[in-house]
Design an enzyme around this catalytic site. Structure first.
Site, short mmCIF file in Angstrom:
data_model
loop_
_atom_site.label_atom_id
_atom_site.label_comp_id
_atom_site.label_asym_id
_atom_site.label_seq_id
_atom_site.Cartn_x
_atom_site.Cartn_y
_atom_site.Cartn_z
N ASP A 63 0.81 -1.21 0.00
CA ASP A 63 0.00 0.00 0.00
C ASP A 63 0.85 1.27 0.00
OD1 ASP A 63 0.91 -0.49 2.59
OD2 ASP A 63 -1.06 -0.99 3.37
N ASN A 132 -7.65 -2.51 14.35
CA ASN A 132 -9.07 -2.65 13.99
C ASN A 132 -9.31 -3.81 13.03
OD1 ASN A 132 -8.03 -1.71 11.61
ND2 ASN A 132 -9.36 0.08 11.44
N HIS A 134 -7.50 -4.45 10.24
CA HIS A 134 -7.13 -4.28 8.83
C HIS A 134 -5.88 -5.07 8.48
CE1 HIS A 134 -4.77 -0.34 9.86
NE2 HIS A 134 -3.88 -1.27 9.59
N GLU A 139 -9.68 -1.81 5.39
CA GLU A 139 -10.29 -1.44 6.65
C GLU A 139 -11.56 -2.27 6.88
OE1 GLU A 139 -8.65 0.31 8.60
OE2 GLU A 139 -7.90 2.19 7.79
C1 F6R Z 1 1.40 -1.38 6.11
C2 F6R Z 1 0.17 -2.12 6.29
C3 F6R Z 1 -0.62 -2.08 7.55
C4 F6R Z 1 0.20 -2.33 8.81
C5 F6R Z 1 -0.68 -2.22 10.05
C6 F6R Z 1 0.12 -2.38 11.31
O1 F6R Z 1 1.95 -1.61 4.82
O2 F6R Z 1 -0.21 -2.74 5.37
O3 F6R Z 1 -1.66 -3.02 7.48
O4 F6R Z 1 0.78 -3.60 8.74
O5 F6R Z 1 -1.31 -0.97 10.05
O6 F6R Z 1 0.95 -1.28 11.46
P1 F6R Z 1 1.99 -1.18 12.67
O7 F6R Z 1 3.00 -2.25 12.44
O8 F6R Z 1 2.59 0.19 12.53
O9 F6R Z 1 1.23 -1.39 13.92
#
Ligand code: F6R
Length: 240
Positions: A63, A132, A134, A139
């Site tokens: 992403d 949450n 995702h 989301e």
């Molecule tokens: C990032 C991504 C997100 C993160 C998730 C956890 O490329 O795809 O799904 O893996 O938001 O983020 P952290 O590791 O910062 O808690």
């Protein structure tokens, strides 16, 4: 889902990095990369001593924020350069992310979708977990059939990621993300989850209903997912 738990987050990251190295040395040709705080220690281990020889690899990130051009310090392109690519003696032959600075984000999402498809999908996909539920930026509400597209970020995701920006107002409202279906088509997934803040989400992933309200739950229907967690994140899991 295979589960492996370690005492500390660093041990979990080291084990995940070792698994990625092994897959690279074993000849995978497409690697799906993730960003976020969880992945930083994984990349620190992976890049040690100049990292593995990635010259045969095509890498695709999950992403990117809409509105942040590749050279923006909070872009995921910048993150990848700093966390991994610039440290490698033998960088991947191709390393792709959606272009957050593209004038037409919808068109960029379609271009990125086609690019991943033309590479034949992903051999090994790294994944983190949002509190949450995702995965990538799918989301809550993202169904199993969602494809690479422009999404609106949940407010809780923007708040969680505000630490990478000067002010929460600077966190983009939208992102381009691979869809759940793209992730489900990856031949293999490696999910790294660490820290007490993820304990509830991880318990819901493994024991809650499989539903779009918690997109990470779809991973339970994937045939080859390895979950690597630290003790804090795994605190609410039933014994494996
Ligand atoms: C990032 C991504 C997100 C993160 C998730 C956890 O490329 O795809 O799904 O893996 O938001 O983020 P952290 O590791 O910062 O808690």
């Amino acid at each position: 889902m295979k589960r492996i738990t370690f005492d500390t987050a660093d041990q979990a990251a080291a084990a995940a990095a070792a698994m990625v190295r092994e897959a690279i040395n074993g000849g995978i040709t497409t690697l799906g990369l993730a960003t976020g705080g969880t992945m930083l220690p994984l990349y620190a281990h992976l890049r040690a001593d100049g990292g593995p020889d990635m010259r045969a690899l095509r890498c695709f990130n999950l992403d990117e924020y809409v509105g942040l051009p590749p050279d923006h310090p909070a872009s995921y392109q910048h993150y990848m350069n700093e966390a991994l690519f610039r440290h490698l003696n033998h960088p991947p032959r191709e390393a792709h992310l959606p272009d957050g600075g593209a004038p037409d984000a919808q068109a960029e999402a379609l271009r990125y979708r086609a690019l991943v498809q033309s590479a034949g999908g992903i051999d090994l996909q790294l994944l983190g977990l949002g509190r949450n539920g995702h995965i990538a930026f799918n989301e809550p509400g993202s169904g199993r059939d969602t494809r690479t597209r422009v999404v609106t970020l949940a407010e809780e995701t923007r708040a969680a990621n505000a630490r990478f920006f000067d002010r929460i107002e600077d966190v983009p409202q939208q992102a381009i993300t691979m869809g759940v279906s793209t992730i489900m088509k990856a031949r293999r997934c490696l999910l790294l989850v660490t820290g007490a803040a993820k304990a509830d989400a991880l318990a819901q992933l493994t024991d809650g209903p499989i539903e779009a309200a918690f997109p990470a739950s779809f991973l339970r229907e994937h045939k080859d997912v390895t979950l690597i967690a630290d003790a804090e994140a795994a605190a609410r899991l039933e014994a494996a």
